[in-house]
Design a protein around this motif. Structure first.
Motif, PDB file in Angstrom:
ATOM      1  N   TRP A 111      36.357  -0.099  39.283  1.00  0.00           N
ATOM      2  CA  TRP A 111      35.249   0.804  39.592  1.00  0.00           C
ATOM      3  C   TRP A 111      35.141   2.004  38.648  1.00  0.00           C
ATOM      4  N   PHE A 112      36.074   2.099  37.676  1.00  0.00           N
ATOM      5  CA  PHE A 112      36.013   3.247  36.769  1.00  0.00           C
ATOM      6  C   PHE A 112      36.401   2.830  35.356  1.00  0.00           C
ATOM      7  N   ASN A 113      35.532   3.115  34.377  1.00  0.00           N
ATOM      8  CA  ASN A 113      35.799   2.921  32.952  1.00  0.00           C
ATOM      9  C   ASN A 113      35.467   4.213  32.212  1.00  0.00           C
ATOM     10  N   ALA A 114      36.104   4.414  31.052  1.00  0.00           N
ATOM     11  CA  ALA A 114      35.859   5.622  30.265  1.00  0.00           C
ATOM     12  C   ALA A 114      36.038   5.329  28.789  1.00  0.00           C
ATOM     13  N   THR A 115      35.379   6.102  27.958  1.00  0.00           N
ATOM     14  CA  THR A 115      35.460   5.968  26.500  1.00  0.00           C
ATOM     15  C   THR A 115      35.440   7.355  25.866  1.00  0.00           C
ATOM     16  N   VAL A 116      36.232   7.522  24.808  1.00  0.00           N
ATOM     17  CA  VAL A 116      36.136   8.709  23.951  1.00  0.00           C
ATOM     18  C   VAL A 116      35.922   8.217  22.526  1.00  0.00           C
ATOM     19  N   THR A 117      35.104   8.954  21.759  1.00  0.00           N
ATOM     20  CA  THR A 117      34.740   8.521  20.416  1.00  0.00           C
ATOM     21  C   THR A 117      34.814   9.677  19.434  1.00  0.00           C
ATOM     22  N   LEU A 134      30.242  15.462  11.180  1.00  0.00           N
ATOM     23  CA  LEU A 134      31.196  14.866  12.119  1.00  0.00           C
ATOM     24  C   LEU A 134      30.801  15.191  13.558  1.00  0.00           C
ATOM     25  N   GLY A 135      31.283  14.376  14.501  1.00  0.00           N
ATOM     26  CA  GLY A 135      31.015  14.612  15.911  1.00  0.00           C
ATOM     27  C   GLY A 135      31.982  13.846  16.785  1.00  0.00           C
ATOM     28  N   TRP A 136      31.956  14.142  18.063  1.00  0.00           N
ATOM     29  CA  TRP A 136      32.767  13.387  19.022  1.00  0.00           C
ATOM     30  C   TRP A 136      31.963  13.222  20.307  1.00  0.00           C
ATOM     31  N   GLY A 137      32.306  12.165  21.065  1.00  0.00           N
ATOM     32  CA  GLY A 137      31.558  11.855  22.268  1.00  0.00           C
ATOM     33  C   GLY A 137      32.452  11.306  23.361  1.00  0.00           C
ATOM     34  N   TRP A 138      31.840  11.041  24.504  1.00  0.00           N
ATOM     35  CA  TRP A 138      32.588  10.567  25.674  1.00  0.00           C
ATOM     36  C   TRP A 138      31.632   9.842  26.612  1.00  0.00           C
ATOM     37  N   LEU A 139      32.221   9.078  27.514  1.00  0.00           N
ATOM     38  CA  LEU A 139      31.444   8.342  28.507  1.00  0.00           C
ATOM     39  C   LEU A 139      32.297   8.122  29.748  1.00  0.00           C
ATOM     40  N   LEU A 140      31.712   8.349  30.911  1.00  0.00           N
ATOM     41  CA  LEU A 140      32.327   8.033  32.195  1.00  0.00           C
ATOM     42  C   LEU A 140      31.403   7.088  32.932  1.00  0.00           C
ATOM     43  N   ASN A 141      31.962   5.985  33.428  1.00  0.00           N
ATOM     44  CA  ASN A 141      31.176   4.968  34.123  1.00  0.00           C
ATOM     45  C   ASN A 141      31.848   4.660  35.460  1.00  0.00           C
ATOM     46  N   PHE A 142      31.134   4.981  36.546  1.00  0.00           N
ATOM     47  CA  PHE A 142      31.656   4.756  37.890  1.00  0.00           C
ATOM     48  C   PHE A 142      30.882   3.604  38.533  1.00  0.00           C
ATOM     49  N   THR A 143      31.629   2.655  39.114  1.00  0.00           N
ATOM     50  CA  THR A 143      30.994   1.510  39.768  1.00  0.00           C
ATOM     51  C   THR A 143      31.622   1.290  41.139  1.00  0.00           C
ATOM     52  N   PRO A 144      31.438   2.247  42.054  1.00  0.00           N
ATOM     53  CA  PRO A 144      31.860   1.976  43.438  1.00  0.00           C
ATOM     54  C   PRO A 144      30.927   0.937  44.048  1.00  0.00           C
ATOM     55  N   LYS A 145      31.197   0.541  45.259  1.00  0.00           N
ATOM     56  CA  LYS A 145      30.414  -0.515  45.878  1.00  0.00           C
ATOM     57  C   LYS A 145      28.949  -0.115  46.010  1.00  0.00           C
ATOM     58  N   GLY A 146      28.073  -0.933  45.429  1.00  0.00           N
ATOM     59  CA  GLY A 146      26.647  -0.750  45.623  1.00  0.00           C
ATOM     60  C   GLY A 146      25.930   0.123  44.625  1.00  0.00           C
ATOM     61  N   VAL A 147      26.620   0.720  43.632  1.00  0.00           N
ATOM     62  CA  VAL A 147      25.932   1.587  42.678  1.00  0.00           C
ATOM     63  C   VAL A 147      26.736   1.667  41.375  1.00  0.00           C
ATOM     64  N   THR A 148      26.032   1.846  40.278  1.00  0.00           N
ATOM     65  CA  THR A 148      26.652   2.136  38.985  1.00  0.00           C
ATOM     66  C   THR A 148      26.086   3.451  38.487  1.00  0.00           C
TER      67      THR A 148
END
Length: 475
Positions: free
Chosen positions: A399-405, A413-427
């Motif tokens: 239910w949880f994934n993450a990325t840093v770039t 230059l730059g940097w980024g991030w991502l948080l992805n939550f997938t509990p039951k019934g929603v992303t």
């Protein structure tokens, strides 16, 4: 609605305001999400990249992405006063040496926006199928440093001064995109994907000043310029003065002003099963043809220009309000760029900005962790934007994934991030390809005017699948 056309387009762009106020608008979806199969919208980066589940987007908030890229910072144009107020670069308090030291020979800004109105994906017909309706805006500004030298210095020699400015370019395209896509596994390692997109044009504007020569002496400032301004939009018309000079833009009853077609193509191939994957895709191979067109041209005859003489009051310690400075500067710029109503072509056809993505991902620990390298190239006219991005992707649980770039582009230059939550019934996901990390006390970014933000909320449907389309229940 009644607006001065050069106030809203040319003058504001010359002031680089569009670097922070999106037209807000390189953005299809978050590139940081490229290697996460739990992200529902990554097929927009490469139609062969499937998600591990189907989804239905929540209308208008399934994917919202805005981004700017620039080689010049806002602090080149806006300066803090001792009392905390802001002033423009035209204030005598700001030295010419300070201002011109922050200006480039070519000052470029790219602004993009992408909002998904409705999107869905599902597994059927031995593949992964997508339906997407989105509003997209793509804008590009390229201004010569000589324009700002002229604005700041004016006549800086008693015997007179002259300036030569070339290739001043501004453009924006805004349209609705309707896409149908399919990704199909050829075998256990190779997946091919494609998407067909129908485009409905909402509006386009384009200015190109080929040359502008300014000769200044004690008696007069004389301007000789050659260029054009194209506007494509249903329900638009020019209001002109008696000599044909464009004074206002009437814009009523907006509608479809053009149409177009485009395709996306992509592939994904496992070089080493379950560990090393190569993918590549090209997006936006297509065109937009506009059939509701207006044109203004510069007369190519010298005219007298009064100059930027009233931007601030004479006392540098008591400048006018920031809003007043801004308005006066826009008024003077409007007087500098004078367009006259001329017959427009019946059809104007322009190519889109194709984007090429090439990715390489190495996964370990049963794909709990992976490392990716993504190369992105976008073909603007007259130049090319490129980026190399390194990412670390984490999948600690279902239910949880993450990325840093970290990324490097031809703008910096730059940097980024991502948080992805997938509990039951929603992303739910949110992140950024480019974070703003340092700001002034007035909240002006101290670096380049480069930033992005992406968020979305979708409803998962169907069972989970792995990348060869076989159902799994936990990864």
């Amino acid at each position: 609605m009644n607006n001065r056309i050069l106030r809203t387009f040319l003058c504001g762009a010359c002031l680089m305001g569009c670097a922070v106020v999106p037209f807000l608008a390189p953005a299809q979806t978050l590139r940081t999400s490229y290697f996460l199969e739990s992200m529902p919208m990554r097929h927009r980066l490469n139609p062969a990249l499937v998600s591990d589940r189907g989804y239905i987007s929540i209308p208008a908030i399934g994917n919202i992405n805005v981004a700017t890229q620039s080689n010049v910072g806002l602090t080149a144009f806006l300066y803090p006063l001792p009392d905390g107020r802001l002033t423009t670069f035209m204030n005598p308090i700001v030295s010419a040496e300070t201002f011109l030291g922050r200006i480039k020979n070519r000052n470029a800004v790219q602004v993009d926006a992408d909002v998904s109105l409705l999107s869905s994906a599902f597994y059927a017909w031995s593949g992964f199928n997508t339906i997407d309706i989105a509003v997209r805006s793509s804008s590009d500004i390229d201004l010569p440093g000589s324009l700002f030298r002229f604005m700041k210095l004016g006549m800086d020699a008693p015997e007179g001064s002259s300036y030569q400015m070339r290739d001043l370019m501004l453009q924006t395209d805004n349209y609705v995109e309707i896409g149908l896509g399919h990704a199909h596994p050829v075998n256990d390692r190779l997946t091919l994907g494609g998407k067909l997109k129908v485009l409905l044009g909402a509006g386009s504007a384009r200015t190109h000043i080929d040359r502008m020569n300014v000769v200044m002496n004690q008696n007069k400032w004389e301007v000789d310029a050659q260029g054009y301004f194209d506007l494509s939009a249903a329900g638009a018309s020019f209001e002109t003065k008696s000599d044909g000079e464009i004074n206002k833009l009437d814009y009523r009853n907006p509608g479809v002003g053009g149409w177009g077609l485009a395709i996306d193509l992509g592939m994904s191939y496992e070089l080493v099963e379950d560990h090393l994957t190569l993918s590549a895709g090209v997006n936006d191979l297509g065109f937009l043809s506009w059939f509701k067109n207006l044109r203004g041209t510069m007369q190519n005859e010298p005219f007298i220009f009064d100059g930027f003489s009233n931007i601030v009051v004479d006392d540098p310690n008591n400048p006018g309000s920031f809003k007043e400075q801004w308005n006066r500067l826009k008024d003077d710029l409007r007087d500098l760029f004078r367009f006259y109503d001329t017959p427009a072509p019946e059809h104007l056809t322009r190519m889109l900005h194709p984007t090429v993505n090439v990715g390489l991902e190495y996964a370990v620990l049963d794909r709990k962790i992976s490392f990716g390298l993504l190369s992105t190239t976008r073909f603007y006219m007259p130049r090319v934007w490129t980026e190399g991005m390194l990412s670390a992707n984490f999948r600690p649980c279902r239910w949880f994934n993450a990325t840093v770039t970290g990324s490097a582009t031809n703008y910096g230059l730059g940097w980024g991030w991502l948080l992805n939550f997938t509990p039951k019934g929603v992303t739910l996901f949110f992140g950024s390809d480019y974070m703003v990390t340092r700001v002034t006390p007035q909240w002006i970014p101290t670096g380049r005017a480069t930033a992005s933000f992406n968020l979305g909320m979708n409803i998962p449907i169907g069972r989970r699948h792995d990348l060869d389309f076989q159902p799994v229940y936990y990864r």
